[in-house]
Write an enzyme that holds these catalytic residues in place. Structure first.
Site, short mmCIF file in Angstrom:
data_model
loop_
_atom_site.label_atom_id
_atom_site.label_comp_id
_atom_site.label_asym_id
_atom_site.label_seq_id
_atom_site.Cartn_x
_atom_site.Cartn_y
_atom_site.Cartn_z
N GLU A 46 5.67 -12.85 5.30
CA GLU A 46 4.41 -12.81 6.06
C GLU A 46 4.09 -14.24 6.51
OE1 GLU A 46 1.27 -10.90 3.80
OE2 GLU A 46 2.76 -9.82 2.64
N ASP A 87 5.49 -2.08 -3.03
CA ASP A 87 5.03 -3.43 -2.73
C ASP A 87 5.73 -4.46 -3.61
OD1 ASP A 87 3.53 -5.43 -1.57
OD2 ASP A 87 1.59 -4.52 -2.03
N GLU A 90 5.89 -3.66 6.04
CA GLU A 90 4.99 -4.78 6.31
C GLU A 90 5.81 -5.93 6.88
OE1 GLU A 90 1.24 -6.76 3.91
OE2 GLU A 90 3.17 -6.59 2.91
N GLU A 136 -4.99 -7.84 6.37
CA GLU A 136 -5.45 -8.17 5.01
C GLU A 136 -5.77 -9.65 4.86
OE1 GLU A 136 -2.48 -7.29 2.13
OE2 GLU A 136 -1.08 -8.82 2.83
#
Length: 665
Positions: A171, A412, A460, A466
């Site tokens: 990310e 996750d 993701e 988020e």
């Protein structure tokens, strides 16, 4: 995956000289003839690429070194070329079909073959083992010797968790800098995008997730301002700690002296350079669909794409209830009622439901009862898990979840992509499929596994909504430019896989009003910026991240979002520029959906509707309000009749957006 219109023309290059300048040089041309791939054999195997006669990638080495000292690449011979033109029927994608048209070259080595392809928008190559026995791959040399000093959008590995070089959540923001300024010891995740000037851009990545480590990239100045691939070594599981959670999965991790152990006839991942002369072509690139082998054997007709009412981002902070909101059965029944009323397919039960291990649920969160209630309302349930728990319990847990009535898993904190992890995802996904469970991977990025296993509905590997729960957003920082990032990822990150960005904030803020709030989070940018994401962003499983009561207070917006499909028959990017804005169109049946996203700069654009079919359409339009620069929640909904000859004027405010639905009359 099924194919139609399969046309292959084979020729022996060594015999008839197709595309050969001499005995060791092969020239392949894309169907349009604009993109040319040149492969040279001899003491080294190299490849280069040119677009419209301009060299974009100078000769770059491709090789594989085994632990026994042998090297694949040098001395490859026996080149055969082929032209392929076929139509792929996709599963859960933005286009129902993809035309797969390319010219290929196959070279033979002692115990391997090297395969090259050139498309109109990409070049790709891979090695395939031709031996019978398993071998250890010590390393793979991957070079992209870009010409000049390109400006790059670089998604750095920033966490470097616990000193583990290859552990990250995938990310990353994009730092913009010339490749000449990239430190050679610092890793980037992929794709990385380079601006070659003159409108030409190159996105480099690997493709193929089945049983091979994912690739990172760093600068390589041995032949100018280039890039070189790097792979994590295979983990030494006996001497490593994989028993933590989150990033601690990979603290104190030791690695062996090879990156992968491969079997006979096994293919390594494709190494890819997407090369285009306009930005919308990046967003429309379907190279992963083209390069992946196709759907795994088995029945995937049970897999259901759709939208999800999600609990975690909004902190289960519902109002107007006669019970205490939180991770409990009454709260989730509230989410189910909302989902059913708005025809959403799923709800998610996120982190906090398990009691000790993932085989037991907390008494206050009765998952079988929640699933029973959801089924009575026509809604399905997804539950959240950690990767490490799946590895420990999946053979027991997944059949148990099926008996509870669970329909999907959000998995996750994977945070690595070495061969052990990539192989584990295949096992997890197959076990989930055996129990008719859909999968959404977080803390991970995929580059093809979702094509092979259609029960993977999303992943993701993106710096999504988020982040607005905690990032400060100060002026002049990357955290303060979420709208700019939002207008980058369709051109870069979305090339490889769907994105579970989790859009849908109903609390929206200008650059100056934004601040992080955990229990009542807000987004950066306007309301219509959030709504445009449902059309521009690809995700067969698409979240509604805010609370039921927030959506009910904004029912007009909710009605629009609820009608947007998550898979389509046709998709095209109408206009845009990386990091500035994008306008994307999607068709489902006879209805078109168009979404637009803008960075922090206000922008007026003209949108011709020539993509529409014949006849008249009712356009339902949601646009930034006149005062959206002061109040980001300000929007205006209008309706009008249009046809393919019509043109619309779109005014997007700072951090703005636009969304429309065109219904055939």
């Amino acid at each position: 995956m099924k194919t139609e219109l399969f046309k292959v023309i084979l020729s022996a290059a060594a015999l008839i000289g197709v595309g050969m300048a001499d005995a060791s040089t092969y020239t392949l041309k894309s169907p349009s003839g604009k993109l040319v791939l040149t492969v040279n054999t001899g003491s080294q195997l190299t490849w280069s690429a040119s677009l419209g006669g301009r060299e974009i990638i100078a000769p770059s080495v491709a090789s594989v070194t085994l632990t026994d000292g042998s090297v694949w690449g040098p001395g490859a011979t026996g080149g055969k070329t082929a032209k392929v033109d076929r139509t792929i029927k996709t599963v859960n994608y933005k286009n129902a079909t993809v035309r797969d048209q390319y010219e290929s070259l196959s070279l033979k080595g002692g115990k391997y073959t090297a395969e090259f392809r050139v498309y109109d928008d990409a070049v790709a190559y891979r090695f395939v083992s031709a031996g019978r026995d398993s071998v250890n791959v010590k390393n793979e040399m991957v070079q992209y010797n870009l010409t000049g000093d390109a400006k790059a959008w670089i998604p750095w590995v920033t966490e470097n968790c616990g000193g583990e070089r290859y552990s990250c959540s995938f990310e990353s923001y994009y730092n913009e800098a010339p490749i000449s300024q990239m430190p050679s010891d610092k890793l980037s995740i992929l794709p990385l995008l380079a601006d070659m000037g003159g409108g030409v851009k190159v996105a480099v990545t690997d493709v193929g997730d089945l049983d091979y480590p994912g690739m990172y990239i760093h600068s390589d100045f041995s032949h100018g301002n280039g890039l070189r691939g790097e792979f994590a070594g295979y983990p030494d599981l006996k001497n490593s700690n994989l028993n933590g959670q989150g990033y601690d999965n990979f603290v104190n991790l030791f690695r062996k002296d090879y990156i992968a152990r491969i079997g006979g006839r096994q293919a390594l991942s494709w190494k890819v350079a997407v090369i285009v002369d306009n930005d919308p072509a990046l967003a429309d690139c379907a190279i992963v669909q083209k390069l992946c082998a196709g759907t795994s054997k088995g029945d995937f007709s049970w897999v259901k794409p759709g939208k999800v009412s999600w609990d975690w981002w909004n902190a289960l902070n519902i109002t107007g209830a006669d019970f205490a909101s939180g991770m409990n059965t009454p709260t989730y029944k509230r989410y189910i009622d909302f989902a059913a009323a708005n025809k959403l397919e799923y709800i998610i039960i996120d982190d906090g439901w398990k009691d000790g291990n993932i085989l037991k649920y907390k008494a206050d969160c009765d998952i079988p009862e929640i699933c029973r209630y959801a089924a009575s309302k026509g809604v399905d349930v997804i539950i959240w898990l950690m990767w490490k728990d799946c590895m420990q319990y999946m053979k027991q847990a997944f059949p148990l979840y099926k008996s509870w009535g669970v329909k999907g898993l959000k998995i996750d904190f994977i945070n690595a992509n070495d061969q052990y992890v990539m192989s584990s995802l295949r096992r997890i996904t197959q076990t989930a499929a055996d129990n008719h469970l859909a999968v959404d991977y977080h803390g991970m990025q995929l580059k093809g596994l979702q094509v092979t296993y259609p029960n993977i509905l999303s992943c993701e590997g993106v710096r999504g909504l988020e982040q607005c729960k905690w990032q400060q957003g100060k002026n002049g920082t990357l955290d303060g430019n979420m709208p700019g990032y939002d207008a980058m990822i369709p051109y870069i990150r979305q090339i490889i896989a769907p994105m579970d960005y989790t859009p849908g904030a109903m609390r929206n803020a200008t650059k100056y009003a934004y601040h992080p709030v955990n229990d009542k989070p807000m987004s950066q940018g306007t309301r219509t910026h959030q709504m445009g994401m449902y059309i521009v962003y690809d995700s067969p499983l698409q979240m509604l991240s805010d609370t039921p009561d927030q959506y009910e207070k904004n029912q007009q917006c909710t009605d629009f979002i609820a009608k947007v499909p998550t898979v389509f028959d046709e998709a095209k990017t109408l206009q845009g520029e990386v990091g500035k804005y994008i306008v994307g169109a999607r068709r489902k049946g006879s209805t078109w959906y168009v979404g637009a996203l803008n960075n922090w700069d206000g922008r007026d654009i003209t949108l011709p509707l020539s993509f529409l079919g014949s006849g008249r359409y009712k356009a339902v339009i949601v646009a930034d309000g006149v005062n959206a620069n002061r109040n980001a929640e300000d929007y205006k909904r209008t309706e009008q009749e249009v046809d393919a000859s019509s043109t619309l004027r779109i005014s997007m405010k700072n951090g703005g957006g636009w969304a429309a639905r065109f219904e055939k009359l």
